[in-house]
Design a protein around this motif. Sequence first.
Motif, mmCIF file in Angstrom:
data_model
loop_
_atom_site.group_PDB
_atom_site.id
_atom_site.type_symbol
_atom_site.label_atom_id
_atom_site.label_comp_id
_atom_site.label_asym_id
_atom_site.label_seq_id
_atom_site.Cartn_x
_atom_site.Cartn_y
_atom_site.Cartn_z
ATOM 1 N N VAL A 71 12.108 60.762 3.851
ATOM 2 C CA VAL A 71 11.292 61.971 3.709
ATOM 3 C C VAL A 71 10.217 62.018 4.782
ATOM 4 O O VAL A 71 9.950 63.064 5.384
ATOM 5 N N ARG A 72 9.611 60.886 5.047
ATOM 6 C CA ARG A 72 8.551 60.847 6.070
ATOM 7 C C ARG A 72 9.101 61.150 7.459
ATOM 8 O O ARG A 72 8.509 61.929 8.213
ATOM 9 N N GLU A 73 10.240 60.569 7.800
ATOM 10 C CA GLU A 73 10.820 60.809 9.113
ATOM 11 C C GLU A 73 11.279 62.259 9.260
ATOM 12 O O GLU A 73 11.166 62.846 10.333
ATOM 13 N N ALA A 74 11.813 62.821 8.173
ATOM 14 C CA ALA A 74 12.235 64.226 8.234
ATOM 15 C C ALA A 74 11.034 65.133 8.468
ATOM 16 O O ALA A 74 11.108 66.098 9.235
ATOM 17 N N GLY A 75 9.924 64.836 7.809
ATOM 18 C CA GLY A 75 8.719 65.631 8.029
ATOM 19 C C GLY A 75 8.196 65.505 9.438
ATOM 20 O O GLY A 75 7.767 66.490 10.047
ATOM 21 N N ARG A 76 8.229 64.306 9.990
ATOM 22 C CA ARG A 76 7.775 64.113 11.364
ATOM 23 C C ARG A 76 8.683 64.822 12.353
ATOM 24 O O ARG A 76 8.216 65.424 13.323
ATOM 25 N N ALA A 77 9.990 64.754 12.117
ATOM 26 C CA ALA A 77 10.924 65.428 13.023
ATOM 27 C C ALA A 77 10.724 66.936 12.991
ATOM 28 O O ALA A 77 10.788 67.609 14.018
ATOM 29 N N ALA A 78 10.472 67.476 11.792
ATOM 30 C CA ALA A 78 10.266 68.918 11.680
ATOM 31 C C ALA A 78 8.986 69.352 12.372
ATOM 32 O O ALA A 78 8.932 70.412 13.014
ATOM 33 N N SER A 79 7.931 68.545 12.271
ATOM 34 C CA SER A 79 6.664 68.922 12.895
ATOM 35 C C SER A 79 6.712 68.780 14.398
ATOM 36 O O SER A 79 6.010 69.485 15.121
ATOM 37 N N ASN A 80 7.555 67.889 14.921
ATOM 38 C CA ASN A 80 7.657 67.687 16.370
ATOM 39 C C ASN A 80 8.698 68.568 17.021
ATOM 40 O O ASN A 80 8.783 68.607 18.249
ATOM 41 N N ARG A 81 9.511 69.261 16.221
ATOM 42 C CA ARG A 81 10.566 70.101 16.791
ATOM 43 C C ARG A 81 9.957 71.340 17.426
ATOM 44 O O ARG A 81 9.202 72.069 16.789
ATOM 45 N N PRO A 82 10.253 71.626 18.707
ATOM 46 C CA PRO A 82 9.693 72.831 19.342
ATOM 47 C C PRO A 82 10.238 74.082 18.688
ATOM 48 O O PRO A 82 11.425 74.173 18.360
ATOM 49 N N ARG A 83 9.376 75.025 18.488
ATOM 50 C CA ARG A 83 9.761 76.278 17.835
ATOM 51 C C ARG A 83 10.231 77.276 18.881
ATOM 52 O O ARG A 83 9.477 77.655 19.773
ATOM 53 N N SER A 84 11.496 77.661 18.792
ATOM 54 C CA SER A 84 12.035 78.639 19.731
ATOM 55 C C SER A 84 11.792 80.038 19.207
ATOM 56 O O SER A 84 12.093 80.335 18.050
ATOM 57 N N PRO A 85 11.253 80.924 20.029
ATOM 58 C CA PRO A 85 10.964 82.281 19.559
ATOM 59 C C PRO A 85 12.231 83.041 19.244
ATOM 60 O O PRO A 85 13.249 82.899 19.918
ATOM 61 N N ALA A 86 12.178 83.816 18.201
ATOM 62 C CA ALA A 86 13.308 84.674 17.842
ATOM 63 C C ALA A 86 13.444 85.776 18.867
ATOM 64 O O ALA A 86 12.489 86.124 19.566
ATOM 65 N N PRO A 87 14.641 86.365 18.974
ATOM 66 C CA PRO A 87 14.833 87.400 19.984
ATOM 67 C C PRO A 87 13.835 88.537 19.870
ATOM 68 O O PRO A 87 13.395 89.090 20.866
ATOM 69 N N ASP A 88 13.474 88.946 18.648
ATOM 70 C CA ASP A 88 12.578 90.081 18.510
ATOM 71 C C ASP A 88 11.127 89.703 18.721
ATOM 72 O O ASP A 88 10.255 90.541 18.671
ATOM 73 N N GLU A 89 10.835 88.386 18.974
ATOM 74 C CA GLU A 89 9.474 87.987 19.223
ATOM 75 C C GLU A 89 9.104 88.109 20.689
ATOM 76 O O GLU A 89 7.949 88.015 21.054
#
Length: 213
Positions: A71-89
């Motif tokens: 659970v801890r590693e999954a949370g860290r991976a999610a927080s470090n994952r770069p957020r790609s903008p959606a096409p309409d953004e």
Amino acid sequence: MHMNVAPHLLTEDRAEYERVLDDALRTAPERPELAGAGTRLTAGQLRAMALNATALITAAAASEYEHFTKVREAGRAASNRPRSPAPDESPGAVAVLTVLVPVLAGTAAAIFLLVGAVVRWLAPDAALGTTLLTAGLVFGALAAAGLLCAGAGLVLTALRNSPAETGAPDDELARARAAWRHALLERGVIPFLQAALAATPADPDRDPAPPSA
């Protein structure tokens, strides 16, 4: 005192293990199964024994610890994952028009209304004044509609970009940590201390050992 670290116990969790152990030793007088703590063995002796038996004790809560680390590693991976903008953004023609339409329409409305008012004042019977005033009102309505659309767009963008259920990962991590600590205490630390005390015969001629600092 050297501490044997179980293969599955990460370095960052050693302090947590020691806190669970210290909590157990601090509350030992309240536990009937640890009645010999402080007399047969001092708290310091029990702590040293438990630190040397880390691998054995932590193995009793291996499944809970594995879940906690996942659970801890999954949370860290999610927080470090770069957020790609959606096409309409991405800014495009729609976004530009949303900004320009209210400005241009408002400017045109002001000009037409001002000129129309002047024409009506100078020539009350002239049709041009009425036409200009009507055009000003139309552009004013367009400006108002544009402002409403822009406001709605800002609200939707804010809602879309706001983190959903920000507390959920933290809550899950807290539950996983609590489950590991409970299993470590009840299935690992307490049984080990109880066994260590049971294996040490009481000495009736020895004064109770003073509590360790």
